[in-house]
Design an enzyme around this catalytic site. Structure first.
Site, PDB file in Angstrom:
ATOM      1  N   GLY A 135       0.419   0.318  -5.022  1.00 42.19           N
ATOM      2  CA  GLY A 135      -0.832  -0.443  -4.985  1.00 42.19           C
ATOM      3  C   GLY A 135      -1.774   0.042  -6.051  1.00 42.19           C
ATOM      4  CB  CYS A 191      -0.882   0.053   1.257  1.00 44.92           C
ATOM      5  SG  CYS A 191      -1.930  -1.369   1.484  1.00 44.92           S
TER       6      CYS A 191
END
Length: 481
Positions: free
Chosen positions: A45, A18
């Site tokens: 991501g 992320c």
């Protein structure tokens, strides 16, 4: 499509979990600044994106599946008003790739709503969930990130303020987490005591006002014109309000930054250790040239991740660097399955060889890692089809033999080619004339930092945070009982 084909068409790289972003900036369009921050972090991501903003006690949130540029438009951003924003771009690790699991996670507390964005992975998610069930907490998603948010909210509801509640919640969290937490009263940035995932602090300075920014990487500060101040330290929580930034060291630090952030994940223009990662990746190539010389006509990199190391190798060895593969930068992630014919020539969708550069030449191609070997073999075949006389490959990191449990989606051990084959066997599998990897010592030496400050578990199995047996068994299938 069978599972083998699905494996073939996943990127043959470890995949980052992320990107997180947060900003406290009264009088600024925080949603738009967050959009651009996430845009710069898109490489971390590509499955979902979300932004939550706070305007007084009101919290507004929008999140959906897709790239940042697909999820948001001017109309959506105009409805995300406020002076605080938290943003997230996600690749799923714990919790499936579903819209419900998109972040930020939003939780109600006695002090108002909380919006949490998380980069990393907890290794004790099962224990944490059990504790939260005892507290009669309700779950919306299947993510460990939501559990962290719920635990913070539970501690707030016990009477603690935001900072006290977060620090209490972190005592229940084991694993890797870099967090940005938005509240109606301020914004929290925090890293686990090992600092496995990065988190930086920046400042927007204008009209004698300082407005603070938190981001996974410095490239997200650059895009909005923010100045990099420093990293959030391992085991540190920063609390940003109208009064400025305060620091709380809640755990004894033992730095173990993921070395793959240095090698591959973070953008080459991001700063780590007071220099760009491009500079580090050049040195990886130089070290590779010192460790494993080879007689070839030219050296090239796999675009884009292998290029800095290839340039470094060229500088150190004196062998000419040339581009031999051209990347189609607009392919992106397509969910339309290619035809069988295209599948057999699949690499050309993303990389196309330059025949007039390669024909009749002995080629050295450099990449940063090999995970399964599927893409490497396709690249080698494409180079040979384009007329390369010999194809040698060198990797600017050691063999990946162990999976990650701290926020990278590496396969279970049976899919990691270096866990199952010797280097010579891998060379035969990917059809190269020779294959060499950089040594672990060389990789750490050229960081110019204390080698003990990095997590290198994917190369040696030395996990800095103990992995519970039930999680370990799911990926470490080759480990002996």
């Amino acid at each position: 499509m069978n599972s083998n084909h699905q494996l073939d068409y996943r990127p043959d790289k470890p995949e980052e979990a992320c990107g997180v972003f947060g900003i406290y900036a009264p009088q600024e369009n925080v949603a738009k600044l967050t959009y651009f921050g996430l845009y710069a972090l898109q490489h971390r991501g590509q499955e979902s994106a979300g932004i939550a903003t706070f305007e007084g006690e009101n919290c507004y949130c929008y999140k959906d599946m897709g790239l940042v540029s697909q999820v948001f438009n001017e109309s959506i951003l105009s409805n995300l008003t406020g002076q605080i924003a938290v943003g997230h771009t996600r690749y799923s690790t714990t919790g499936s790739s579903l819209q419900a699991n998109a972040q930020p996670a939003i939780i109600d507390t006695r002090l108002g709503k909380l919006a949490l964005a998380h980069n990393g992975n907890l290794v004790n998610a099962v224990d944490l969930r059990t504790e939260l069930i005892k507290r009669d907490c309700q779950f919306i998603t299947t993510t460990d990130s939501e559990m962290i948010a719920i635990m913070v909210g539970s501690e707030v509801d016990k009477g603690k303020n935001w900072v006290e509640a977060a620090i209490s919640a972190f005592a229940w969290c084991k694993g890797a987490y870099s967090l940005v937490i938005g509240t109606p009263h301020g914004i929290i940035g925090a890293r686990d005591s090992n600092g496995i995932r990065p988190l930086v602090i920046g400042a927007l300075k204008e009209d004698n006002l300082t407005r603070y920014v938190l981001a996974s990487e410095t490239c997200a500060l650059d895009i909005i014109g923010a100045e990099y101040i420093r990293d959030v330290e391992p085991g540190e929580l920063v609390w940003i309000t109208e009064e400025g930034l305060s620091s709380h060291h809640w755990a004894t630090p033992e730095q173990k930054l993921c070395v793959f952030e240095m090698i591959y994940f973070a953008r080459p223009d991001s700063i780590m250790g007071n220099e760009s990662l491009y500079a580090y990746r050049l040195r990886l190539g130089e070290q590779l040239a010192k460790e494993s010389p080879v007689q070839v006509d030219l050296v090239m990199g796999v675009p884009d991740s292998g290029i800095p190391a290839a340039i470094g190798y060229s500088r150190q060895s004196g062998i000419t660097y040339q581009e031999g593969l051209i990347k189609n930068r607009y392919v992106g992630r397509t969910f339309i399955q290619p035809t069988q014919h295209m599948r057999e020539h699949g690499i050309k969708m993303k990389l196309n060889p330059l025949k007039d550069v390669l024909e009749g030449k002995k080629i050295l191609i450099i990449d940063d890692s090999i995970v399964r070997g599927t893409t490497s073999r396709k690249i080698v075949r494409a180079l040979r089809d384009a007329g390369a006389k010999e194809v040698h490959m060198k990797i600017s990191s050691p063999p990946v033999t162990h999976p990650c449990f701290y926020g990278i989606d590496t396969d279970s051990q049976d899919h990691l080619i270096a866990a199952n084959m010797s280097i010579e066997e891998i060379g035969r599998q990917i059809e190269v004339d020779s294959l060499n990897y950089l040594s672990e010592e060389g990789m750490l030496k050229v960081t110019k930092e204390n080698p003990l400050h990095f997590c290198t578990a994917c190369f040696n199995g030395n996990y800095p945070i103990t992995i519970p047996d039930e999680i370990k068994r799911s990926k470490l299938i080759l480990e002996k009982a």
